[in-house]
Design a protein around this motif. Structure first.
Motif, PDB file in Angstrom:
ATOM      1  N   VAL A 151       8.171 -14.053 -23.460  1.00  0.00           N
ATOM      2  CA  VAL A 151       8.955 -15.073 -22.759  1.00  0.00           C
ATOM      3  C   VAL A 151       9.394 -16.220 -23.688  1.00  0.00           C
ATOM      4  N   PRO A 152       8.472 -16.823 -24.464  1.00  0.00           N
ATOM      5  CA  PRO A 152       8.947 -17.881 -25.378  1.00  0.00           C
ATOM      6  C   PRO A 152       9.955 -17.350 -26.387  1.00  0.00           C
ATOM      7  N   ALA A 177      18.552 -19.222 -26.723  1.00  0.00           N
ATOM      8  CA  ALA A 177      19.052 -20.525 -27.163  1.00  0.00           C
ATOM      9  C   ALA A 177      19.847 -20.386 -28.453  1.00  0.00           C
ATOM     10  N   LEU A 180      13.343 -17.024 -24.746  1.00  0.00           N
ATOM     11  CA  LEU A 180      14.001 -18.332 -24.588  1.00  0.00           C
ATOM     12  C   LEU A 180      14.606 -18.779 -25.909  1.00  0.00           C
ATOM     13  N   TRP A 181      13.843 -18.582 -26.976  1.00  0.00           N
ATOM     14  CA  TRP A 181      14.316 -18.956 -28.305  1.00  0.00           C
ATOM     15  C   TRP A 181      15.560 -18.138 -28.672  1.00  0.00           C
TER      16      TRP A 181
END
Lengths: 505, 226
Positions: free
Chosen positions: B31-32, B39, B35-36
């Motif tokens: 998940v992180p 982005a 997101l990265w």
């Protein structure tokens, strides 16, 4: 008889600059003999154990002048190693040395691999490394497990053993190799009465098989009295030698600070039994009301309750000692009072209030816990910071917290070690620092999990004083111990934990 | 193909009854990362042409989203494969299997402790947290509460692990870990004809994939150089 192992330590220091930890000590270990080396905290006893075991000579930092000589045996040719404290010294090959000289360190966990998923696998580790066939290996593992009383726990994860069971496991790991020399550092620590008896039988069996056993201890116990020879260490060197009776009668022994059951520890001699506890009518400070608890086991295993409708009440000024075999659930009972374990059914009350749903951190405002392994509760950079941790949460200002912490360190006799890293202290001192962290909080309920383990006479005196003072100030003290004599002397009530319940012992 | 790998590993995890554990652990990693990736690539993809939305210098482009999605999918597949394996595998059996195939014992030990590290760390963290709770640290059950508490436990954890590793080294040495010679293992390694056959099939298939990619590529390079 010619000794199987001879050690002559002219000088041993952990580094180039420090003073020697051990100097001018000779040990000659004959096959079938038991030698007891006694020494208070800081006497060099554990260091000497590590030198004989070869562990202290690993890593290349230590400076050792002296000799180690191992007689030839069925598992190795033996040899004589001469050390002069220089870079050209011979290297002791620990793999080969360890096969003949087994060592059980003071903290049994230090001997374990940390990679085994079961007791059986842990016991088998050294046999695997030596290429023993599986059939023979299993047989030796089962025999070693039975010898140390873990025959029923071969499938248990080592991490789920109680403190005493872990010591038995470490002993088993040492025995499984059938060594010629067995070096035991504080072997009786955290063993129950059965365990101590089993240990004595084990040592007898080893001696019958021709092994030399040398044990190191800070307190005189039954095993020490059975020794053929006794060596008293003080200030890193030999202070007295002879039979146990001769050494125990010597003036050097009286001055050494080694704890002895026959001799009242230094400090206040009036046991708490001298004062009347808070009376039956007063409100209990800590209470287990029909508490049942079981650890979740791996799938497929039914969990046997550790506590099964257990009831226990501790009033102001009362000292209660819990006894019971290794793994009976003494620590678990204490953890319930601290809010660190929660009952499956039943109620835990502190100061008359049910603590269900109260975070352990809040319970700690009135309850202080000394854990079984002091290292589990030491996590700061210096002893002073360690003792100061969490005092601010009690509403103490910075200066007041510091003063309180220093006072607690002084109470356990460690004011001068305030700036030392807790890991650099001896294990006896580590326990005292852990005790200071508890005392500084001035708890109304004091929980002590096997507080006497590994303490020398002076430390025992400090502990006795702390217990007496706390009770006198109106706190309830609940402690677990295997030292029945000490429990009877210090506690108003001694309760045995059997099959999940408490009964008057 | 990555979707197929992901599905297969999730299926295997479900068959091994570690689906919940593996997915939870994978989400923590993926998940992180997702997101990265979104982005970076979703908002700033230089080659993006089909602009879906623009916020000043940042442009959401279809190509960027597709690229980010591809990376996330690949990562997710690899992470799930690894985590499904490490949560399912019985470390002692793995070590026995490695020892039998002549892998150096030390490497086997390192592998098995590395796989067991998560549980060791979790257990240590819990002990340190309990010690701190016993001295008045109130751990709130919320995520931020736990993170604040964890911050206090990290330094002691690292110190303890380092100290323990130092203590453990002589223990392993004394118990014969560095000795030369053959090793045996206490744990029996369950094996079957089907498993052996499957291993061969997988090995051959991997080789075939490599060859099928390498041969045309090499031929192309040689052909182009001519």
């Amino acid at each position: 008889m010619t000794p199987v192992l001879t050690a002559h330590v002219r000088r041993f220091a952990y580094d180039d600059v420090g003073p020697p930890a051990v100097r001018d000590v000779r040990l000659a270990l004959e096959p079938g003999s038991l030698v007891a080396a006694l020494g208070a905290s800081g006497s060099g006893k554990s260091t000497l154990a590590k030198i004989v075991a070869g562990w202290a000579l690993q890593g290349g930092h230590a400076r050792f002048e002296g000799t180690l000589e191992l007689a030839p045996g069925p598992d190795g040719p033996g040899g004589r190693l001469e050390f002069s404290g220089s870079r050209d010294d011979p290297r002791l090959r620990l793999g080969a040395w360890g096969q003949r000289v087994a060592y059980v360190p003071q903290r049994p966990g230090d001997l374990l691999t940390g990679a085994a998923a079961s007791v059986g696998e842990e016991l088998a580790f050294s046999l695997e490394q030596r290429g023993v066939e599986r059939g023979a290996m299993r047989e030796r593992v089962v025999r070693a497990a039975r010898a140390v009383g873990l025959g029923e726990l071969l499938e248990r994860h080592p991490g789920r053993l109680s403190g005493g069971e872990q010591r038995r496991l470490a002993l088993g790991c040492a025995l499984v190799e059938r060594p010629d020399v067995v070096v035991l550092d504080e072997p009786s620590a955290s063993l129950d009465a059965d365990g101590a008896e089993a240990l004595a039988e084990l040592v007898d069996g080893l001696r019958r098989d021709g092994a030399a056993v040398v044990m190191f201890a800070a307190a005189v116990d039954a095993l020490v009295r059975r020794a053929d020879r006794c060596l008293l260490l003080d200030g890193g060197t030999s202070a007295a030698e002879g039979t146990p009776d001769e050494v125990l009668a010597s003036s050097a022994f009286a001055a050494s600070g080694v704890a002895s059951a026959g001799r009242e520890a230094t400090g206040p001699t009036d046991g708490p039994a001298a004062q009347a506890p808070g009376g039956q009518g007063s409100r209990p400070l800590a209470e287990l009301d029909r508490v049942t608890f079981a650890y979740a086991l791996a799938r497929g295993h039914a969990a046997r309750p550790v506590l099964d409708g257990a009831c226990l009440t501790a009033g102001p000024g009362e000292v209660i000692a819990l006894t019971g075999p290794n793994g009976a659930g003494k620590s678990t009972a204490l953890r319930h009072f601290a809010g660190l374990a929660r009952p499956l059914s039943g109620t835990v009350r502190i100061g008359g209030t049910d603590i269900a749903g109260v975070p352990a951190g809040r319970v700690a405002a009135t309850v202080g816990t000394l854990f079984q392994d002091p290292r589990d509760q030491l996590f700061e950079r210096t002893a002073l910071r360690e003792v100061s941790f969490g005092l601010a949460a009690l509403g103490l200002a910075r200066d007041a917290a510091r003063a309180r912490a220093l006072e607690a360190l002084d109470a356990v006799g460690l004011a001068r070690q305030a700036d030392v890293h807790p890991y650099e202290l001896s294990s006896s001192e580590q326990r005292l620092v852990a005790l200071a962290t508890v005392l500084a909080r001035r708890p109304t309920v004091l929980l002590l999990d096997e507080p006497t383990v590994g303490l020398d006479g002076r430390a025992l005196g400090r502990l006795d004083a702390a217990v007496t003072d706390a009770a006198r100030a109106g706190s309830a003290v609940v402690l677990s111990t295997h030292d029945h004599a000490w429990a009877r002397r210090r506690a108003h009530r001694v309760l045995a934990l059997e099959r999940g319940r408490f009964a008057e012992a | 193909m990555w979707l197929a790998v992901l599905a297969a590993s999730l299926g295997a995890a479900a068959a091994g009854r570690v689906l919940g554990k593996a997915v939870t652990a994978a989400l923590v990693v993926v998940v992180p990362f997702a997101l990265w990736a979104l982005a970076i690539h979703g908002l700033f993809f230089p080659e993006g042409r089909t602009v879906l939305a623009a916020f000043g210098p940042a442009r959401v482009t279809a190509e960027g989203l597709a690229y980010a999605g591809g990376i996330v999918l690949r990562t997710a597949a690899l992470v799930v494969v690894m985590l499904a394996f490490s949560t399912w595998v019985e470390v002692p059996v793995l070590r026995a299997a490695l020892v039998r195939r002549g892998v150096p014992a030390q490497l086997g030990y390192v592998l098995s402790t590395a796989l067991g590290l998560a549980s060791t760390v979790a257990e240590r963290l819990e002990r340190i947290r309990e010690a701190q709770e016993a001295r008045g640290l109130v751990v709130r059950q919320s995520l931020p509460g736990r993170i604040v508490a964890a911050r206090l436990q990290v330094v002691p954890l690292v110190l303890q692990l380092v100290d323990e590793a130092g203590e453990r080294a002589p223990a392993l040495e004394a118990r014969g870990q560095a000795l030369p010679g053959r090793r045996t293992s206490y744990v029996d390694e369950p094996d079957s004809r089907a498993q052996r056959a499957l291993r061969w099939v997988l090995a051959v298939a991997s080789l075939a994939v490599v060859v099928s990619v390498m041969v045309p590529a090499v031929a192309g390079v040689l052909g182009g150089g001519r």
